[in-house]
Scaffold this motif. Structure first.
Motif, PDB file in Angstrom:
ATOM      1  N   GLU A 148      17.245  -7.503 -10.464  1.00  0.00           N
ATOM      2  CA  GLU A 148      17.729  -6.585 -11.188  1.00  0.00           C
ATOM      3  C   GLU A 148      17.410  -7.455 -12.801  1.00  0.00           C
ATOM      4  N   MET A 149      17.213  -8.688 -12.687  1.00  0.00           N
ATOM      5  CA  MET A 149      16.949  -9.164 -14.181  1.00  0.00           C
ATOM      6  C   MET A 149      16.068  -8.840 -14.702  1.00  0.00           C
ATOM      7  N   CYS A 150      14.598  -7.737 -13.639  1.00  0.00           N
ATOM      8  CA  CYS A 150      13.637  -7.087 -14.650  1.00  0.00           C
ATOM      9  C   CYS A 150      13.663  -5.346 -14.085  1.00  0.00           C
ATOM     10  N   ARG A 151      14.825  -4.888 -14.412  1.00  0.00           N
ATOM     11  CA  ARG A 151      15.322  -3.355 -14.648  1.00  0.00           C
ATOM     12  C   ARG A 151      14.873  -3.233 -15.702  1.00  0.00           C
ATOM     13  N   GLY A 152      14.808  -1.898 -15.350  1.00  0.00           N
ATOM     14  CA  GLY A 152      13.595  -1.092 -16.254  1.00  0.00           C
ATOM     15  C   GLY A 152      12.389  -1.045 -16.656  1.00  0.00           C
ATOM     16  N   ASN A 153      11.818  -1.778 -15.284  1.00  0.00           N
ATOM     17  CA  ASN A 153      10.186  -2.526 -15.956  1.00  0.00           C
ATOM     18  C   ASN A 153       9.627  -1.603 -14.824  1.00  0.00           C
ATOM     19  N   MET A 154       8.160  -0.848 -15.215  1.00  0.00           N
ATOM     20  CA  MET A 154       7.160  -0.195 -13.972  1.00  0.00           C
ATOM     21  C   MET A 154       6.308  -0.455 -14.040  1.00  0.00           C
ATOM     22  N   TYR A 155       5.626  -0.732 -12.654  1.00  0.00           N
ATOM     23  CA  TYR A 155       4.162  -0.705 -12.756  1.00  0.00           C
ATOM     24  C   TYR A 155       3.807   0.410 -12.445  1.00  0.00           C
ATOM     25  N   VAL A 156       2.388   0.711 -12.428  1.00  0.00           N
ATOM     26  CA  VAL A 156       1.513   1.115 -12.732  1.00  0.00           C
ATOM     27  C   VAL A 156      -0.401   1.049 -11.564  1.00  0.00           C
ATOM     28  N   VAL A 157      -0.550   1.336 -10.821  1.00  0.00           N
ATOM     29  CA  VAL A 157      -1.803   1.317  -9.923  1.00  0.00           C
ATOM     30  C   VAL A 157      -2.179   2.328 -10.214  1.00  0.00           C
ATOM     31  N   GLY A 158      -3.817   1.951 -10.178  1.00  0.00           N
ATOM     32  CA  GLY A 158      -4.560   3.364 -10.594  1.00  0.00           C
ATOM     33  C   GLY A 158      -5.932   3.321  -9.252  1.00  0.00           C
ATOM     34  N   LEU A 159      -5.904   3.963  -8.550  1.00  0.00           N
ATOM     35  CA  LEU A 159      -6.958   4.602  -7.317  1.00  0.00           C
ATOM     36  C   LEU A 159      -7.590   5.548  -7.468  1.00  0.00           C
ATOM     37  N   LEU A 160      -9.195   5.050  -7.123  1.00  0.00           N
ATOM     38  CA  LEU A 160     -10.559   6.492  -7.049  1.00  0.00           C
ATOM     39  C   LEU A 160     -10.296   6.916  -5.237  1.00  0.00           C
ATOM     40  N   LEU A 161      -9.219   8.351  -5.441  1.00  0.00           N
ATOM     41  CA  LEU A 161      -9.643   8.044  -3.852  1.00  0.00           C
ATOM     42  C   LEU A 161     -10.567   9.633  -3.617  1.00  0.00           C
ATOM     43  N   PRO A 162     -10.944   9.761  -2.664  1.00  0.00           N
ATOM     44  CA  PRO A 162     -12.109  10.682  -2.505  1.00  0.00           C
ATOM     45  C   PRO A 162     -11.145  11.960  -2.484  1.00  0.00           C
ATOM     46  N   ILE A 163     -11.613  12.826  -2.542  1.00  0.00           N
ATOM     47  CA  ILE A 163     -11.558  14.268  -3.251  1.00  0.00           C
ATOM     48  C   ILE A 163     -11.741  14.613  -1.787  1.00  0.00           C
ATOM     49  N   PRO A 164     -10.179  15.137  -0.634  1.00  0.00           N
ATOM     50  CA  PRO A 164     -10.506  16.081   0.390  1.00  0.00           C
ATOM     51  C   PRO A 164     -10.943  17.075  -0.057  1.00  0.00           C
ATOM     52  N   ALA A 165     -11.425  18.286   1.095  1.00  0.00           N
ATOM     53  CA  ALA A 165     -12.046  19.406   0.118  1.00  0.00           C
ATOM     54  C   ALA A 165     -11.191  20.027   0.394  1.00  0.00           C
TER      55      ALA A 165
END
Length: 270
Positions: free
Chosen positions: A212-229
């Motif tokens: 709760e002390m971190c409320r309001g925070n958002m953390y974003v992870v970026g991934l490169l994924l092979p595109i399915p056909a």
């Protein structure tokens, strides 16, 4: 050479520039039509709205006033919620949901998270692990430098994880207070499509806070994924803005942000 009075008068009386028209497109292979303006994003099927931002105001207000007696003093209460559109790929709309305020209790509340919704199937139907093989998502998470910062005491549990859920369980929140332990639903639905890079697509996954002390925070992870056909045609149309758009172009296409606010009131006298 002086401008003639006729030309000058024509300039002075010229009609004002027309207001920009909503951007409209139909999703290939479906009966879904999107309409986007600076104030809203709507999706319809057979003329009936199946997704909208402005239409959420009623539920926003209802959630705040439900169960609140008119004789209750709520003059120090307030709330706000905003939706910012991030990407639209085929029938999938990704947006950031941000809300906060104070409605009684010990402290205020605040949260930010990405949400992806399949407008043809309902709020929680989209699942990234149904679109991309789990092994590809798992491999990308294991390789991500930011994720690796949060490997717990049992490094083998991280390296040997066979599922995304198992990998997340091996991570620790750390000083950043990242909510990985609650993160399986985030991997499934808290995503946006950022850009195409060769035969891969950059996907952003957002995680909430662990305490709760971190409320309001958002953390974003970026991934490169092979595109399915099966996903290539829709991504191609979105990346070229024929149908929808990717996150990198959200500003260029003037993707909307919708915000609702509410303030409490003094108690009414009986």
């Amino acid at each position: 050479m002086l401008m003639s009075s006729v030309v000058m008068m024509a300039l002075l009386t010229a009609a004002p520039a027309p207001k920009s028209q909503p951007l409209t497109w139909k999703v290939t292979g479906s009966d879904v039509t999107f309409e986007m303006s600076s104030k809203d994003l709507r999706a319809t099927r057979d003329g009936k709205e199946v997704f909208g931002l402005q239409s959420r105001k009623k539920d926003f207000l209802a959630s705040l006033t439900e169960g609140v007696d008119a004789t209750q003093d709520t003059s120090d209460w307030e709330a706000s919620q905003s939706f910012t559109v991030l990407s639209v790929v085929g029938p999938w709309v990704s947006y950031e949901d941000s809300n906060g305020g104070y409605t009684g209790g010990a402290h205020p509340y605040a949260s930010r998270i990405y949400v992806t919704q399949d407008v043809t199937k309902g709020k929680d139907a989209f699942n990234l692990l149904d679109v991309f093989p789990e092994k590809d998502v798992l491999k990308a998470l294991k390789a991500d430098g930011y994720v690796r910062k949060f490997i717990g005491d049992d490094r083998k549990a991280f390296e040997n994880a066979k599922t995304v859920e198992g990998l997340l369980a091996s991570l620790q929140a750390g000083e950043d207070c990242v909510g990985f332990e609650y993160g399986l639903d985030n991997v499934k639905r808290s995503v946006a499509f950022h850009h195409v890079e060769g035969d891969k697509v950059a996907v952003r996954i957002s995680f909430g806070y662990a305490a709760e002390m971190c409320r309001g925070n958002m953390y974003v992870v970026g991934l490169l994924l092979p595109i399915p056909a099966a996903l290539k045609p829709a991504l191609e149309r979105a990346s070229t803005r024929q149908e929808g758009f990717l996150m990198k172009d959200a500003k260029a296409v003037k993707a909307p942000t919708v915000q609702f606010t509410w303030e409490g009131a003094k108690a009414k006298q009986p």
